[in-house]
Design an enzyme around this catalytic site. Sequence first.
Site, mmCIF file in Angstrom:
data_model
loop_
_atom_site.group_PDB
_atom_site.id
_atom_site.type_symbol
_atom_site.label_atom_id
_atom_site.label_comp_id
_atom_site.label_asym_id
_atom_site.label_seq_id
_atom_site.Cartn_x
_atom_site.Cartn_y
_atom_site.Cartn_z
ATOM 1 C CB SER A 137 -19.302 3.075 9.402
ATOM 2 O OG SER A 137 -19.287 1.693 9.728
ATOM 3 C CE1 TYR A 150 -22.743 4.211 13.564
ATOM 4 C CE2 TYR A 150 -22.269 2.123 12.487
ATOM 5 C CZ TYR A 150 -21.854 3.356 12.935
ATOM 6 O OH TYR A 150 -20.553 3.737 12.752
#
Length: 235
Positions: A137, A150
């Site tokens: 990501s 996360y």
Amino acid sequence: MTDLTNQVAIVTGASRGIGRAIALLLALQGAKVVAVARTAEELEELNAKTQGLAIPADVADEDDAQHIVTETLSRFGRLDILVCNAGVGSFNLLEHFDAAEWDRIFDVNVKGTFLLCKAVVPHFKAQGRGHIVGITSDVSKRTFEHGTAYGASKFAQDALLASLRKEVRPHGVKVSTIYPGLVDTYFNDSRPGSLDAEKTHLKPSDVAQAVRYVLEAPAHVVIDELMLHPITQEW
């Protein structure tokens, strides 16, 4: 360019979203796709389109990870590509996270990548070739409020893949990392198309095309990192 015809590719998190788009595109390019996810029904529907192999499994379970590789080799007699796409996320203030949710995020995003890589690397090194693609990501490179769990998992996954890249490169094995920004998918309980995301989000197919790009690069070309920009949809 590298021809993907008849290459065997494991794709995790393949039942929906980005993973499904990757599996469909690789199959379209002639690869034999081993689709992995926890939901058997969605996998079977996908496998009807890809005509490969569907394996319901938990990537964070070591026995399941080894089973995926063993079944792939038993069915096809070869393994060329691993796409570590399975991922989960949850966003909240740090003090509102409980340990179980923290562990779930790290189990899928980090441990799952570790276990699948651990299972395929000896095979790739022995044959002197292979390609691991990690879908991380853009938050592997930045931080944001509510992103402690996360973000930490994606920083860890990125470091894992970067270190592995150095370990396996002398053996002819590639490791590529793709950093998508916002994607219009099922992530974090979202529903595709539920947002006005045309100009602010990538589509799953954009990420799939990036995977195809790194996999089809000539053997001597190494693309360590590929950042996808959601607003311009350029990479």
